[in-house]
Design a protein around this motif. Structure first.
Motif, mmCIF file in Angstrom:
data_model
loop_
_atom_site.group_PDB
_atom_site.id
_atom_site.type_symbol
_atom_site.label_atom_id
_atom_site.label_comp_id
_atom_site.label_asym_id
_atom_site.label_seq_id
_atom_site.Cartn_x
_atom_site.Cartn_y
_atom_site.Cartn_z
ATOM 1 N N GLU A 70 38.490 -34.042 -29.676
ATOM 2 C CA GLU A 70 38.040 -34.659 -28.430
ATOM 3 C C GLU A 70 38.335 -36.151 -28.448
ATOM 4 O O GLU A 70 38.824 -36.721 -27.459
ATOM 5 C CB GLU A 70 36.541 -34.430 -28.217
ATOM 6 C CG GLU A 70 36.040 -35.051 -26.920
ATOM 7 C CD GLU A 70 34.527 -35.205 -26.869
ATOM 8 O OE1 GLU A 70 33.904 -34.616 -25.972
ATOM 9 O OE2 GLU A 70 33.971 -35.946 -27.712
ATOM 10 N N ARG B 147 37.562 -27.294 -23.745
ATOM 11 C CA ARG B 147 36.574 -27.489 -24.805
ATOM 12 C C ARG B 147 35.175 -27.285 -24.216
ATOM 13 O O ARG B 147 34.692 -28.123 -23.457
ATOM 14 C CB ARG B 147 36.737 -28.901 -25.364
ATOM 15 C CG ARG B 147 36.037 -29.180 -26.668
ATOM 16 C CD ARG B 147 36.488 -30.540 -27.227
ATOM 17 N NE ARG B 147 37.879 -30.510 -27.702
ATOM 18 C CZ ARG B 147 38.874 -31.191 -27.127
ATOM 19 N NH1 ARG B 147 38.644 -31.951 -26.074
ATOM 20 N NH2 ARG B 147 40.099 -31.105 -27.616
ATOM 21 N N GLN C 131 32.250 -40.267 -26.402
ATOM 22 C CA GLN C 131 32.309 -38.892 -26.896
ATOM 23 C C GLN C 131 31.083 -38.096 -26.483
ATOM 24 O O GLN C 131 30.003 -38.649 -26.272
ATOM 25 C CB GLN C 131 32.449 -38.882 -28.415
ATOM 26 C CG GLN C 131 31.267 -39.440 -29.186
ATOM 27 C CD GLN C 131 30.145 -38.471 -29.457
ATOM 28 O OE1 GLN C 131 28.968 -38.821 -29.305
ATOM 29 N NE2 GLN C 131 30.464 -37.253 -29.859
ATOM 30 N N LEU D 59 31.061 -34.593 -28.043
ATOM 31 C CA LEU D 59 31.058 -33.535 -29.051
ATOM 32 C C LEU D 59 31.393 -34.091 -30.434
ATOM 33 O O LEU D 59 32.136 -35.063 -30.554
ATOM 34 C CB LEU D 59 32.083 -32.460 -28.691
ATOM 35 C CG LEU D 59 31.858 -31.713 -27.382
ATOM 36 C CD1 LEU D 59 33.052 -30.823 -27.087
ATOM 37 C CD2 LEU D 59 30.576 -30.890 -27.440
ATOM 38 N N ASP E 199 33.666 -33.790 -32.615
ATOM 39 C CA ASP E 199 34.966 -33.151 -32.626
ATOM 40 C C ASP E 199 36.051 -34.229 -32.638
ATOM 41 O O ASP E 199 36.206 -34.973 -31.672
ATOM 42 C CB ASP E 199 35.096 -32.267 -31.387
ATOM 43 C CG ASP E 199 36.321 -31.378 -31.394
ATOM 44 O OD1 ASP E 199 37.345 -31.766 -31.988
ATOM 45 O OD2 ASP E 199 36.262 -30.295 -30.778
#
Length: 301
Positions: free
Chosen positions: A81, A36, A74, A76, A78
């Motif tokens: 993730e 990623r 975290q 991102l 996302d």
């Protein structure tokens, strides 16, 4: 201050009365660039962190400092993730909690939170964060759709981490007041502009925010807001004193912001600096900063 950012593996262990269970690093990241990409890691100055970092890289630094539990945060916007982080926490003893991401503006935010809780490792989800610092609107936190999302975070029994810059603190103060049932955690002391020696109006806003009992603050991310090459403890001290005075040690928690901190210091250098910056506190107060606050806020026990 830093030389080779990873040249110092060990720091004096943070063995304080009240930390029998070990210290807590309340803020760090991992990323695998082959899985990623991290679009924010660009340019020559970011070269020290433009590679993959995993828990295997963090573990020796944490162990040397006496850190036995961490909060993985975290990077991102996302959901994938976050799911990966939850699964990682379930596999590794070092990670005691995960701060994940959901789209706060989505009508499905409550369902998204529920799905994360039901995913492998979902029990490790303790907080949600969004990169508000990157939003152009300084009042983004005050938007009705965002507030609805934050209310869903509260309903899920989770905390919300404020990743803001000083110009966004007014909105943070208003949001915290509007949602008294939601526990907020301020990341990186809201990134004061230490490199330009700017204390106000940041300090006044921090005191406003700290007046609300539903907010705690991470003592993290300060070395990268200072001049990366020349920072020292004296440079950081005025900002740390504001935070400790405003929140009190019982609402402040140490975080490394590793590996981002490697832009300005090694893990050990920041641990040593934080220990020196809190040396004037009593033993019980330092135990709060280096473990007990985080254990309480993130339910690590």
């Amino acid at each position: 201050m830093a030389s080779d950012p990873e040249s110092l593996t060990g720091a004096r262990p943070l063995s304080l009365p009240g930390l029998e269970a070990g210290a807590v690093d309340a803020h760090h990241h991992v990323w695998d660039l082959a899985v990623r990409p991290e679009p924010w890691i660009t340019g020559a100055e970011m070269a020290p962190i433009n590679r993959t970092f995993g828990l295997v890289d963090l573990a020796p630094h944490a162990k040397a400092a006496g850190v036995t539990s961490t909060v993985l945060v975290q990077t991102l916007p996302d959901l994938a993730e976050t799911r990966d982080f939850l699964a990682l926490a379930a596999e590794r003893d070092l990670v005691g909690a995960v701060t994940g991401w959901v789209d706060l503006t989505s009508p499905s935010v409550a369902d998204d939170l529920a799905a994360l809780r039901e995913a492998p490792g979902g029990g490790f989800l303790r907080a949600i964060r969004h990169g508000v610092q990157g939003e152009e609107d300084p009042a983004w936190l005050c938007r009705p759709d965002v507030r609805r999302g934050l209310a869903a975070v509260a309903d899920a029994g989770l905390r919300y981490e404020l990743l803001t810059i000083p110009v966004q603190l007014a909105a943070a103060v208003d949001t915290v007041a509007a949602l008294p049932d939601l526990a907020f955690v301020l990341d990186h002391c809201s990134k004061p502009v230490i490199a330009r020696d700017e204390l106000d109006p940041w300090a006044a806003r921090i005191r406003e925010l700290a007046a609300r009992p539903n907010v705690t603050c991470k003592l993290s991310g300060l070395v990268t807001e200072a001049d990366w090459a020349t920072w020292d403890v004296a440079t950081l001290r005025p900002y740390v004193e504001v935070v400790l005075s405003a929140f009190g040690p019982e609402r402040v928690m140490f975080g490394s912001d590793w590996p981002v901190c490697l832009l300005a210091s090694s893990y050990a250098e920041w641990v040593e600096a934080a220990a020196e910056l809190t040396a004037g506190l009593g033993a019980a107060e330092r135990a709060d900063v280096f473990g007990r606050t985080a254990r309480r806020v993130y339910a690590l026990d």
